[in-house]
Design a protein around this motif. Structure first.
Motif, PDB file in Angstrom:
ATOM      1  N   HIS A 114     144.227 169.457 116.758  1.00 23.18           N
ATOM      2  CA  HIS A 114     144.699 169.905 115.447  1.00 23.18           C
ATOM      3  C   HIS A 114     144.327 171.368 115.239  1.00 23.18           C
ATOM      4  O   HIS A 114     143.146 171.723 115.290  1.00 23.18           O
ATOM      5  N   LEU A 115     145.322 172.200 115.001  1.00 24.78           N
ATOM      6  CA  LEU A 115     145.118 173.640 114.874  1.00 24.78           C
ATOM      7  C   LEU A 115     145.056 174.048 113.411  1.00 24.78           C
ATOM      8  O   LEU A 115     145.810 173.555 112.569  1.00 24.78           O
ATOM      9  N   PHE A 116     144.166 174.981 113.116  1.00 21.55           N
ATOM     10  CA  PHE A 116     143.818 175.377 111.755  1.00 21.55           C
ATOM     11  C   PHE A 116     144.795 176.446 111.264  1.00 21.55           C
ATOM     12  O   PHE A 116     144.558 177.642 111.406  1.00 21.55           O
ATOM     13  N   ASP A 117     145.900 176.012 110.678  1.00 21.14           N
ATOM     14  CA  ASP A 117     146.905 176.905 110.094  1.00 21.14           C
ATOM     15  C   ASP A 117     146.899 176.691 108.584  1.00 21.14           C
ATOM     16  O   ASP A 117     147.695 175.910 108.052  1.00 21.14           O
ATOM     17  N   VAL A 118     146.019 177.364 107.880  1.00 17.30           N
ATOM     18  CA  VAL A 118     145.805 177.085 106.460  1.00 17.30           C
ATOM     19  C   VAL A 118     145.517 178.387 105.698  1.00 17.30           C
ATOM     20  O   VAL A 118     145.245 179.429 106.288  1.00 17.30           O
ATOM     21  N   GLU A 119     145.571 178.266 104.375  1.00 15.60           N
ATOM     22  CA  GLU A 119     145.157 179.346 103.489  1.00 15.60           C
ATOM     23  C   GLU A 119     143.815 178.956 102.858  1.00 15.60           C
ATOM     24  O   GLU A 119     143.663 177.836 102.357  1.00 15.60           O
TER      25      GLU A 119
END
Length: 272
Positions: A114-119
């Motif tokens: 799971h890759l951390f693509d967040v704000e």
């Protein structure tokens, strides 16, 4: 049998991180067998160029040779929380957790799912791991003197189905190397870790980066939690080691007295 989580502040410069890891490994307790977990991004923590300059082919290269040497020198099981490894015919990399036994052999690996693509409301603001990394597609379990190890990395912690699958595969110790942000760590780090320990009746060993690297602010709070959800050791801030013994008798008793794995009825269907 001792479990150890190593906490450090990482940079975008491998020789600096190498010196930090070496200094902390020299402080290990004397008892063996010993399992030592390093944080996520312990090799390099920074921009894409830093990742590119330090990426290696799996099981090849001087950085991995250093970890193999440390494992053999100290007679420990050494788990590298993550380092970038190359993907053939791709401009992206895997974030790979590597496991070395006390002979220095790389006996298992896991590519972050799971890759951390967040704000996030912090100085960095936007995180896009998928710009640099590709997700893995396999789970990883490995037998060890300490019990069956289930591997994961950081953002994986928010996906309980991963840990349920590891538990179903026989995991007894869940490893969570991380670089949790200060904002998300303060809100969710310990509750999520305790939940994963309790619901899966496993030990959880979580090694976190701590401090500031550029705009990145990491939470630390490396911790070891037992299968009842009790925090056995925690290092909130700074660099250092946390350690706790494995009590396989306690783990077996908890699972026997409250056999939640046998009670699960996930085959139930929705009423129409």
């Amino acid at each position: 049998m001792e479990l150890v989580a190593l906490q450090m502040t990482a940079t975008d410069h491998w020789p600096t991180n190498q010196a930090t890891i070496g200094r902390l490994l020299a402080q290990l307790p004397s008892q063996r067998p010993l399992l030592v977990l390093l944080p996520e991004n312990a090799v390099v923590f920074g921009c894409r160029d830093a990742v590119l300059n330090n990426a290696e082919t799996l099981n090849e290269g001087p950085i991995q040779a250093q970890f193999s040497q440390w494992a053999q020198e100290y007679g420990i099981w050494l788990v590298v929380g993550s380092m970038p490894t190359r993907i053939a015919n791709s401009e992206r990399f895997y974030a790979s957790c590597l496991v070395y036994n006390e002979q220095g052999l790389q006996v298992s690996h896991y590519h972050k799912l799971h890759l951390f693509d967040v704000e996030v409301a912090d100085a960095q603001g936007s995180y896009r791991e998928s710009d640099t990394f590709a997700p893995g597609d396999e789970l990883s379990l490995i037998d060890s003197p300490f019990g069956r190890l289930g591997l994961s990395i950081c953002y994986d912690l928010r996906f309980p189905q991963l840990y349920s699958a590891l538990r179903e595969g026989g995991a007894e110790i869940l490893l969570v190397p991380a670089a949790f942000t200060r904002v998300t760590g303060q809100a969710h780090w310990l509750p999520l870790l305790q939940a994963r320990a309790i619901e899966n009746q496993c030990y959880v060993v979580a090694a976190g980066l701590y401090g500031e690297t550029g705009a990145r602010q990491t939470w630390g709070h490396s911790v070891i939690i037992d299968p009842w959800g009790e925090i056995k050791a925690c290092l909130p801030t700074g660099e250092g080691l946390v350690f706790s013994p494995v009590d396989s008798t306690q783990l077996a008793a908890i699972r026997r007295q409250m056999p939640v794995a046998q009670h699960a009825r996930l085959s139930a269907v929705w009423r129409k």
